[in-house]
Design an enzyme around this catalytic site. Structure first.
Site, PDB file in Angstrom:
ATOM      1  N   ARG A  24       0.639  -1.183  -0.130  1.00 54.15           N
ATOM      2  CA  ARG A  24      -0.450   0.042  -0.180  1.00 54.15           C
ATOM      3  C   ARG A  24       0.853   1.015   0.081  1.00 54.15           C
ATOM      4  O   ARG A  24       0.554   2.293  -0.290  1.00 54.15           O
ATOM      5  CB  ARG A  24      -0.967  -0.193   1.100  1.00 54.15           C
ATOM      6  CG  ARG A  24      -1.910  -0.823   1.155  1.00 54.15           C
ATOM      7  CD  ARG A  24      -2.954  -0.923   2.413  1.00 54.15           C
ATOM      8  NE  ARG A  24      -3.648  -2.202   1.851  1.00 54.15           N
ATOM      9  CZ  ARG A  24      -4.720  -2.172   2.843  1.00 54.15           C
ATOM     10  NH1 ARG A  24      -4.765  -1.358   3.838  1.00 54.15           N
ATOM     11  NH2 ARG A  24      -5.713  -3.325   2.307  1.00 54.15           N
ATOM     12  N   ASP A  67     -15.719   9.194   9.230  1.00 54.43           N
ATOM     13  CA  ASP A  67     -15.459   8.098   8.448  1.00 54.43           C
ATOM     14  C   ASP A  67     -13.645   8.474   8.996  1.00 54.43           C
ATOM     15  O   ASP A  67     -13.446   9.631   8.702  1.00 54.43           O
ATOM     16  CB  ASP A  67     -14.932   6.984   7.219  1.00 54.43           C
ATOM     17  CG  ASP A  67     -14.056   6.106   7.069  1.00 54.43           C
ATOM     18  OD1 ASP A  67     -14.893   4.997   7.502  1.00 54.43           O
ATOM     19  OD2 ASP A  67     -12.973   6.564   7.091  1.00 54.43           O
TER      20      ASP A  67
HETATM   21  C1  LIG Z   1     -13.594  -2.411   6.624  1.00 53.41           C
HETATM   22  S1  LIG Z   1     -14.301  -0.679   6.402  1.00 53.41           S
HETATM   23  C2  LIG Z   1     -16.507  -0.790   6.944  1.00 53.41           C
HETATM   24  C3  LIG Z   1     -17.323  -0.313   6.963  1.00 53.41           C
HETATM   25  C4  LIG Z   1     -18.528  -0.886   6.907  1.00 53.41           C
HETATM   26  N1  LIG Z   1     -18.827   0.174   8.620  1.00 53.41           N
HETATM   27  C5  LIG Z   1     -19.505  -1.834   7.423  1.00 53.41           C
HETATM   28  O1  LIG Z   1     -18.644  -2.372   8.096  1.00 53.41           O
HETATM   29  O2  LIG Z   1     -19.230  -2.404   5.488  1.00 53.41           O
HETATM   30  C6  LIG Z   1     -12.804   0.022   8.319  1.00 53.41           C
HETATM   31  C7  LIG Z   1     -13.722   1.432   7.848  1.00 53.41           C
HETATM   32  O3  LIG Z   1     -13.034   1.935   9.175  1.00 53.41           O
HETATM   33  C8  LIG Z   1     -12.564   2.997   9.155  1.00 53.41           C
HETATM   34  N2  LIG Z   1     -11.635   3.223  10.354  1.00 53.41           N
HETATM   35  C9  LIG Z   1     -10.502   2.829  11.092  1.00 53.41           C
HETATM   36  N3  LIG Z   1      -9.980   3.232  11.759  1.00 53.41           N
HETATM   37  C10 LIG Z   1     -10.886   3.952  11.870  1.00 53.41           C
HETATM   38  C11 LIG Z   1     -11.300   5.421  12.614  1.00 53.41           C
HETATM   39  N4  LIG Z   1      -9.575   5.268  14.026  1.00 53.41           N
HETATM   40  N5  LIG Z   1     -11.860   6.176  13.325  1.00 53.41           N
HETATM   41  C12 LIG Z   1     -12.764   6.070  12.312  1.00 53.41           C
HETATM   42  N6  LIG Z   1     -12.844   4.909  10.669  1.00 53.41           N
HETATM   43  C13 LIG Z   1     -11.630   4.304  11.061  1.00 53.41           C
HETATM   44  C14 LIG Z   1     -12.027   2.970   7.542  1.00 53.41           C
HETATM   45  O4  LIG Z   1     -11.353   3.952   6.813  1.00 53.41           O
HETATM   46  C15 LIG Z   1     -12.729   1.873   6.920  1.00 53.41           C
HETATM   47  O5  LIG Z   1     -13.937   3.149   6.303  1.00 53.41           O
END
Ligand SMILES: C[S@@+](CC[C@H](N)C(=O)[O-])C[C@H]1O[C@@H](n2cnc3c(N)ncnc32)[C@H](O)[C@@H]1O
Length: 277
Positions: free
Chosen positions: A40, A148
């Site tokens: 990445r 997000d």
């Molecule tokens: C695997 S996706 C899940 C998306 C959605 N909630 C779903 O279940 O389909 C995880 C998301 O968490 C976000 N994320 C990770 N760490 C985070 C943080 N510290 N604060 C806010 N968002 C975060 C990532 O950017 C990503 O878009």
């Protein structure tokens, strides 16, 4: 030392990157994620015309604000889809919303927070479920806040336009009800009556939250799997502080509050209700 044609990522450098990711996002990367991190970030090194990971680490360690966000965006895993874990949206429309409407008869407000919304599929599905049960909340002021960490995701989510392959597994009736096809059917735009329920913003769950409670429903799905248990405990404690007794919390299919929080009771498949005062 991991060797490739162009760059080396030493163990010391990988550990420094892991520490930075953890400090900035709460995400815990295991040793097994070294190749993923390499893959990445190598794109960032090329884009910036840097010669080594050491130079890249110096750049982000100096709190280069633009590149720090690019670094975070590159590290996050954004997998999501419309109607993912669809039983949650059935439960929301069929029982959670009617229950909250009864509980909030005084304020006539419903507030929902989708706290890791990725590219928007999840909060728009919440809004679709809300529209589908709209008679249940007639006369209420209903809003979905979707946030997000990843700024690219939030920008995509705000646009509300999805390539055809993002909707291809949905029933035709669902597509026709909630999306407008762009010319040529190569992309689909979320209908205005769905989009108008949702407000997007960038927010790091590890930082302060400029959010006023009480929140009736929180979706926090498929994100705490990346956090260690201490970070999860702090997070759910802060979420519980923003909810009243009876508020709901939805987690992802492999997530649990077992040994993490006693402030919620389990009421369905990874669905919790806030208990106590
Ligand atoms: C695997 S996706 C899940 C998306 C959605 N909630 C779903 O279940 O389909 C995880 C998301 O968490 C976000 N994320 C990770 N760490 C985070 C943080 N510290 N604060 C806010 N968002 C975060 C990532 O950017 C990503 O878009």
């Amino acid at each position: 030392m991991m060797r490739t044609k162009d760059f080396d990522l030493s163990e010391v450098e990988f550990n420094r990157l892991r520490a930075l990711v953890h400090a900035k996002t709460g995400i815990s990367l295991s040793q097994a994620k070294r190749e993923l991190v390499y893959g990445r970030l190598v794109r960032r090194l090329r884009a910036l015309k840097l010669g080594t990971f050491g130079e890249y680490i110096s750049l982000i360690s100096d709190e280069h604000p633009g590149e720090m966000q690019e670094f975070i965006n590159a590290i996050t895993t954004n997998l999501t889809s419309f109607y993912r874990e669809s039983h949650h949206f059935d439960m929301l429309a069929e029982s959670v919303i009617p229950e909250l409407v009864r509980a909030n008869a005084g304020t006539r407000k419903l507030r929902i927070w989708c706290s890791a919304c990725s590219t928007g599929e999840e909060p728009y599905t919440i809004a679709m479920a809300l529209r589908a049960c709209a008679p249940a909340w007639a006369g209420f002021d209903v809003r979905v806040l979707a946030t997000d960490l990843d700024t690219n995701c939030v920008a995509h989510a705000k646009r509300g336009v999805y390539a055809a392959d993002r909707v291809k597994d949905l029933p035709r009736a669902t597509i026709e009800r909630w999306f407008d096809a762009e010319p040529g059917r190569t992309a689909y735009r979320v209908r205005p009556e769905v989009a108008s329920l949702v407000t997007f913003g960038q927010l790091n769950l590890m930082d302060a939250w400029p959010i006023r409670g009480p929140l009736d429903v929180i979706f926090c799905r498929n994100v705490v799997i990346y956090f260690d248990k201490d970070a999860q405990r702090r997070l759910f404690d802060r979420m519980a502080d923003l909810q009243r007794e009876g508020g709901h919390l939805f987690l992802g299919h492999s997530e649990t509050l077992f040994k993490v929080s006693t402030r919620y009771e389990l009421i369905g498949r990874t669905v919790y209700r806030r208990v106590g005062p």
